[in-house]
Structure formats: structure tokens, C-alpha cells
Design a protein around this motif. Structure first.
Motif, PDB file in Angstrom:
ATOM      1  N   ARG A 285      -4.518 -24.034   7.074  1.00 55.73           N
ATOM      2  CA  ARG A 285      -3.928 -22.703   6.937  1.00 55.73           C
ATOM      3  C   ARG A 285      -3.014 -22.396   8.112  1.00 55.73           C
ATOM      4  O   ARG A 285      -3.193 -22.893   9.217  1.00 55.73           O
ATOM      5  CB  ARG A 285      -5.019 -21.647   6.810  1.00 55.73           C
ATOM      6  CG  ARG A 285      -5.892 -21.534   7.999  1.00 55.73           C
ATOM      7  CD  ARG A 285      -7.032 -20.559   7.744  1.00 55.73           C
ATOM      8  NE  ARG A 285      -7.967 -20.627   8.834  1.00 55.73           N
ATOM      9  CZ  ARG A 285      -7.771 -20.060  10.019  1.00 55.73           C
ATOM     10  NH1 ARG A 285      -6.695 -19.376  10.240  1.00 55.73           N
ATOM     11  NH2 ARG A 285      -8.650 -20.178  10.975  1.00 55.73           N
TER      12      ARG A 285
ATOM     13  N   ASP B 293      -6.522  -8.932   4.599  1.00 58.03           N
ATOM     14  CA  ASP B 293      -5.084  -9.096   4.700  1.00 58.03           C
ATOM     15  C   ASP B 293      -4.475  -7.822   5.291  1.00 58.03           C
ATOM     16  O   ASP B 293      -4.620  -6.739   4.720  1.00 58.03           O
ATOM     17  CB  ASP B 293      -4.499  -9.377   3.319  1.00 58.03           C
ATOM     18  CG  ASP B 293      -3.007  -9.615   3.360  1.00 58.03           C
ATOM     19  OD1 ASP B 293      -2.492 -10.001   4.428  1.00 58.03           O
ATOM     20  OD2 ASP B 293      -2.353  -9.428   2.313  1.00 58.03           O
TER      21      ASP B 293
ATOM     22  N   LYS C  53      -1.507  -6.708   5.375  1.00 63.20           N
ATOM     23  CA  LYS C  53      -0.513  -6.090   4.498  1.00 63.20           C
ATOM     24  C   LYS C  53      -1.196  -5.195   3.458  1.00 63.20           C
ATOM     25  O   LYS C  53      -0.738  -4.091   3.174  1.00 63.20           O
ATOM     26  CB  LYS C  53       0.270  -7.203   3.800  1.00 63.20           C
ATOM     27  CG  LYS C  53       1.580  -6.783   3.226  1.00 63.20           C
ATOM     28  CD  LYS C  53       2.261  -8.010   2.666  1.00 63.20           C
ATOM     29  CE  LYS C  53       3.738  -7.851   2.661  1.00 63.20           C
ATOM     30  NZ  LYS C  53       4.420  -9.023   2.140  1.00 63.20           N
ATOM     31  N   THR C  54      -2.301  -5.655   2.918  1.00 60.05           N
ATOM     32  CA  THR C  54      -3.049  -4.881   1.933  1.00 60.05           C
ATOM     33  C   THR C  54      -3.620  -3.614   2.561  1.00 60.05           C
ATOM     34  O   THR C  54      -3.591  -2.540   1.949  1.00 60.05           O
ATOM     35  CB  THR C  54      -4.190  -5.734   1.353  1.00 60.05           C
ATOM     36  OG1 THR C  54      -3.646  -6.939   0.839  1.00 60.05           O
ATOM     37  CG2 THR C  54      -4.930  -5.005   0.266  1.00 60.05           C
TER      38      THR C  54
END
Length: 116
Positions: free
Chosen positions: A55, A87, A89-90
Motif C-alpha cells: 500500500r 479515510d 476524505k470521507t
């Protein structure tokens, strides 16, 4: 054949409390010191396509995310990071939607108060 030694600190923060331990990277003549080479010689990874470190952004030097081929220098602290649980962004999107809902509710309350 001349051998160079680079002293590093490995900080493993993947599980629980971070563990800091010294590590010596032995380089043969002609080898350049990279993050990937240090991870392979430390026994943490087998190569650049290792599933443990596949990742993006799971390792860095002094808190800065680095690529597999990034150079590493004497007395650097090579850090291994745990995966993100949420996350970002979420989370930001959800918070923005909550703020927007609060604005709509406040406007509706004002309209209702004017009618009374």
C-alpha cells in the motif's frame, strides 16, 4: 571489496506502541542506500511488490512519506506506519454534510418563527 555501513533507526509503529531499534545497513561497493534496500536487508520486505508493504505511504523517513527508491542517509529514522483506519476524505465529506444540514435546519427554524 570495500563495505560501507550506514547506521539507521527503525521505528515500527504498525502495531501498538512504536518500537525504535538501531539497525546497520551494510552496503557493498556500487550499491546505493535506498529505503527499499534497507527494508529488504532488515527482513521487513522481500521486494518492492511485497504484499506487506504494497500500500502507498506505509513507510517514511522522519515523518515524510518516501518511495521505494528514495535515498537514505546515515542516522536517518526509517518509520513503518500502520494503515489508516478511517479515510480522511470521507470524514471531511461527512463533516461538511453535517454542517450543511445544520444550516438548513437553522433556516427552517427561522422561517417557522416568522410565521408564528
Amino acid at each position: 571489496m570495500a563495505e560501507r555501513i550506514i547506521n539507521l533507526f527503525l521505528c515500527d509503529a504498525r502495531q501498538g506502541e512504536p518500537v525504535l531499534k538501531p539497525f546497520q545497513l551494510h552496503l557493498d561497493q556500487g550499491q546505493s542506500a535506498t529505503v527499499g534496500l534497507a527494508l529488504v536487508k532488515a527482513g521487513i520486505a522481500t521486494g518492492s511488490d511485497d504484499p506487506v508493504l504494497a500500500r502507498k505511504g506505509c513507510f517514511g523517513v522522519f515523518g515524510k512519506r518516501k518511495d521505494w527508491d528514495s535515498p537514505i542517509y546515515n542516522n536517518d529514522r526509517l518509520e513503518l506506519y500502520s494503515p489508516l483506519l478511517i479515510d480522511p476524505k470521507t470524514v471531511r465529506r461527512k463533516k461538511a454534510n453535517q454542517n450543511q444540514d445544520a444550516k438548513f435546519q437553522a433556516a427552517a427554524a427561522k422561517r417557522k418563527a416568522r410565521r408564528l
